[in-house]
Design a protein around this motif. Structure first.
Motif, mmCIF file in Angstrom:
data_model
loop_
_atom_site.group_PDB
_atom_site.id
_atom_site.type_symbol
_atom_site.label_atom_id
_atom_site.label_comp_id
_atom_site.label_asym_id
_atom_site.label_seq_id
_atom_site.Cartn_x
_atom_site.Cartn_y
_atom_site.Cartn_z
ATOM 1 N N GLY A 190 0.785 -1.229 0.000
ATOM 2 C CA GLY A 190 0.000 0.000 0.000
ATOM 3 C C GLY A 190 0.814 1.274 0.000
ATOM 4 N N ALA A 191 2.085 1.168 -0.391
ATOM 5 C CA ALA A 191 2.981 2.319 -0.306
ATOM 6 C C ALA A 191 2.571 3.455 -1.236
ATOM 7 C CB ALA A 191 4.414 1.889 -0.608
ATOM 8 N N LEU A 192 2.148 3.132 -2.460
ATOM 9 C CA LEU A 192 1.790 4.192 -3.408
ATOM 10 C C LEU A 192 0.594 4.979 -2.906
ATOM 11 C CD1 LEU A 192 3.415 2.100 -5.242
ATOM 12 C CD2 LEU A 192 2.159 3.103 -7.133
ATOM 13 N N GLY A 193 -0.456 4.273 -2.551
ATOM 14 C CA GLY A 193 -1.657 4.949 -2.096
ATOM 15 C C GLY A 193 -1.412 5.783 -0.855
ATOM 16 N N ALA A 194 -0.656 5.225 0.100
ATOM 17 C CA ALA A 194 -0.362 5.959 1.323
ATOM 18 C C ALA A 194 0.447 7.210 1.025
ATOM 19 C CB ALA A 194 0.384 5.062 2.307
ATOM 20 N N ALA A 195 1.426 7.097 0.132
ATOM 21 C CA ALA A 195 2.270 8.245 -0.194
ATOM 22 C C ALA A 195 1.484 9.330 -0.916
ATOM 23 C CB ALA A 195 3.453 7.802 -1.049
ATOM 24 N N VAL A 196 0.577 8.934 -1.811
ATOM 25 C CA VAL A 196 -0.268 9.921 -2.489
ATOM 26 C C VAL A 196 -1.163 10.617 -1.468
ATOM 27 C CG1 VAL A 196 -2.131 10.256 -4.153
ATOM 28 C CG2 VAL A 196 -0.211 8.760 -4.731
ATOM 29 N N ALA A 197 -1.798 9.843 -0.611
ATOM 30 C CA ALA A 197 -2.695 10.416 0.392
ATOM 31 C C ALA A 197 -1.958 11.381 1.309
ATOM 32 C CB ALA A 197 -3.348 9.309 1.211
ATOM 33 N N ALA A 198 -0.707 11.055 1.628
ATOM 34 C CA ALA A 198 0.069 11.900 2.528
ATOM 35 C C ALA A 198 0.536 13.180 1.856
ATOM 36 C CB ALA A 198 1.288 11.131 3.035
ATOM 37 N N SER A 199 0.557 13.195 0.528
ATOM 38 C CA SER A 199 1.203 14.292 -0.195
ATOM 39 C C SER A 199 0.256 15.213 -0.940
ATOM 40 C CB SER A 199 2.204 13.712 -1.203
ATOM 41 O OG SER A 199 3.171 12.904 -0.559
ATOM 42 N N VAL A 200 -1.006 14.844 -1.076
ATOM 43 C CA VAL A 200 -1.939 15.706 -1.810
ATOM 44 C C VAL A 200 -2.078 17.033 -1.073
ATOM 45 C CG1 VAL A 200 -4.348 16.013 -2.501
ATOM 46 C CG2 VAL A 200 -3.194 13.842 -2.909
ATOM 47 N N PRO A 201 -1.825 18.140 -1.744
ATOM 48 C CA PRO A 201 -1.865 19.440 -1.071
ATOM 49 C C PRO A 201 -3.299 19.893 -0.775
ATOM 50 C CG PRO A 201 -1.494 19.741 -3.409
ATOM 51 C CD PRO A 201 -1.461 18.257 -3.161
ATOM 52 N N GLY A 202 -3.411 20.843 0.104
ATOM 53 C CA GLY A 202 -4.708 21.451 0.370
ATOM 54 C C GLY A 202 -5.343 21.035 1.668
ATOM 55 N N GLY A 203 -4.850 19.941 2.253
ATOM 56 C CA GLY A 203 -5.349 19.542 3.557
ATOM 57 C C GLY A 203 -6.709 18.882 3.554
ATOM 58 N N GLY A 204 -7.298 18.666 2.375
ATOM 59 C CA GLY A 204 -8.625 18.081 2.321
ATOM 60 C C GLY A 204 -8.658 16.579 2.368
ATOM 61 N N GLY A 205 -7.488 15.949 2.239
ATOM 62 C CA GLY A 205 -7.438 14.502 2.253
ATOM 63 C C GLY A 205 -7.981 13.899 0.980
ATOM 64 N N VAL A 206 -7.886 12.583 0.872
ATOM 65 C CA VAL A 206 -8.432 11.849 -0.260
ATOM 66 C C VAL A 206 -9.239 10.680 0.277
ATOM 67 C CG1 VAL A 206 -6.468 12.469 -1.743
ATOM 68 C CG2 VAL A 206 -6.439 10.289 -0.501
ATOM 69 N N GLU A 207 -10.069 10.120 -0.588
ATOM 70 C CA GLU A 207 -10.749 8.860 -0.272
ATOM 71 C C GLU A 207 -9.889 7.752 -0.851
ATOM 72 O OE1 GLU A 207 -14.680 6.317 -1.593
ATOM 73 O OE2 GLU A 207 -14.876 8.509 -1.476
ATOM 74 N N LEU A 208 -9.226 7.007 0.010
ATOM 75 C CA LEU A 208 -8.202 6.059 -0.426
ATOM 76 C C LEU A 208 -8.695 4.621 -0.369
ATOM 77 C CD1 LEU A 208 -5.271 5.393 -1.236
ATOM 78 C CD2 LEU A 208 -4.679 5.485 1.209
ATOM 79 N N HIS A 209 -8.440 3.908 -1.463
ATOM 80 C CA HIS A 209 -8.723 2.471 -1.537
ATOM 81 C C HIS A 209 -7.467 1.762 -2.044
ATOM 82 C CE1 HIS A 209 -13.153 2.893 -1.076
ATOM 83 N NE2 HIS A 209 -12.901 4.094 -1.588
ATOM 84 N N ALA A 210 -7.250 0.539 -1.575
ATOM 85 C CA ALA A 210 -6.107 -0.259 -2.002
ATOM 86 C C ALA A 210 -6.561 -1.703 -2.170
ATOM 87 C CB ALA A 210 -4.983 -0.173 -0.981
ATOM 88 N N ALA A 211 -6.052 -2.349 -3.223
ATOM 89 C CA ALA A 211 -6.483 -3.725 -3.503
ATOM 90 C C ALA A 211 -5.318 -4.570 -3.982
ATOM 91 C CB ALA A 211 -7.599 -3.730 -4.548
ATOM 92 N N ASP A 212 -5.308 -5.820 -3.556
ATOM 93 C CA ASP A 212 -4.267 -6.767 -3.978
ATOM 94 C C ASP A 212 -4.790 -8.176 -3.732
ATOM 95 O OD1 ASP A 212 -0.989 -6.325 -4.497
ATOM 96 O OD2 ASP A 212 -1.559 -8.334 -3.859
ATOM 97 N N ILE A 213 -4.140 -9.126 -4.375
ATOM 98 C CA ILE A 213 -4.540 -10.525 -4.236
ATOM 99 C C ILE A 213 -3.778 -11.241 -3.125
ATOM 100 C CG2 ILE A 213 -2.860 -11.539 -5.856
ATOM 101 C CD1 ILE A 213 -5.240 -13.176 -7.008
#
Length: 262
Positions: free
Chosen positions: A98-121
């Motif tokens: 989940g490193a990509l999703g976590a890093a994107v969520a941590a880095s999106v500017p504006g402080g509004g956060g994201v709705e994050l989903h992660a999937a794997d087998i």
């Protein structure tokens, strides 16, 4: 510390001093440290031994049997962050830990956060992914590609990030031993030409993307025309971006109805 450095040097660790400090920091006592050093000297990835990998300035939980996120993939994260707005729906597909999703969520500017989903087998990787995405309220889904995703996500994904396996089967034996012997084959082997999963991801992407949604997928410079063709054939508009610094290539695909998303 001197004995630890010497043991690591004997094992061929190039950055023995730095690794010794990390191992000492991860050890509860001298006995524990000796065990960690033995594991590292035997060829186990340092990240597996200490239990974390640095990625985009963050510590991502990893461990035995999990794919270690690579520095070159930080380029994909940078490109995704540039496209993601506060409140965006972000999906990390083939997420591993989940490193990509976590890093994107941590880095999106504006402080509004994201709705994050992660999937794997891979359930082993997902145990770490749950820890890594938890600070961002991420939801984790177990299954094959899009299969486990909730129906409520259809047509809502603004940014879809993917680092799927793209090593051709015949080239697995050429990988460094740390990857070849300690990371799951399912996180490395991309089939005969390396792009089996890229084709499947491309074929299934459109129903999940929001109008103007982007899919970003890591590939190699050599394989990028085939990855791009698969996404184009699926009805997406594509272009490639590269980084000499990261030695990385990313295909960015966008739905044709971008104007509806503005």
């Amino acid at each position: 510390m001197t004995a630890t450095v010497a043991a690591l040097r004997t094992a061929g660790c190039v950055f023995a001093e730095e690794e010794a400090e990390l191992l000492a920091g991860a050890a509860a006592d001298e006995v524990h440290l000796a065990g960690l050093v033995a594991r590292r000297a035997a060829g186990e990835p340092l990240e597996h031994v200490v239990g974390w990998a640095e990625f985009c300035g963050l510590r991502m939980a990893v461990g035995e049997g999990a794919f270690v996120p690579r520095r070159r993939t930080e380029f994909l994260v940078q490109e995704a962050v540039a496209l993601a707005r506060p409140g965006a729906v972000v999906l990390d597909l083939c997420c591993g830990v989940g490193a990509l999703g976590a890093a994107v969520a941590a880095s999106v500017p504006g402080g509004g956060g994201v709705e994050l989903h992660a999937a794997d087998i891979d359930p082993v990787a997902l145990a770490y992914a749950r820890r890594n995405v938890a600070p961002y309220g991420g939801a984790v889904w177990e299954g094959d590609l899009y299969d486990p995703l909730p129906a409520a996500l259809r047509g809502r994904v603004d940014v879809l990030v993917v680092n799927a396996p793209y090593v051709p089967t015949a080239e697995i034996a050429l990988l460094p031993a740390e990857a070849r012997d300690h990371e799951p084959l399912t996180s490395l082997d991309g089939g005969a030409d390396g792009l089996d999963l890229h084709r499947r991801i491309a074929a299934g992407a459109l129903p999940w993307l929001a109008p103007g949604g982007r899919l970003l997928i890591e590939t190699s410079a050599r394989q990028s025309p085939v990855t791009a063709s698969a996404l184009s054939s699926a009805g997406l508009t594509v272009h490639a971006v590269t980084s000499e610094e990261y030695y990385a290539t990313v295909i960015i695909a966008v739905t044709e109805h971008e104007s509806c998303h503005q």
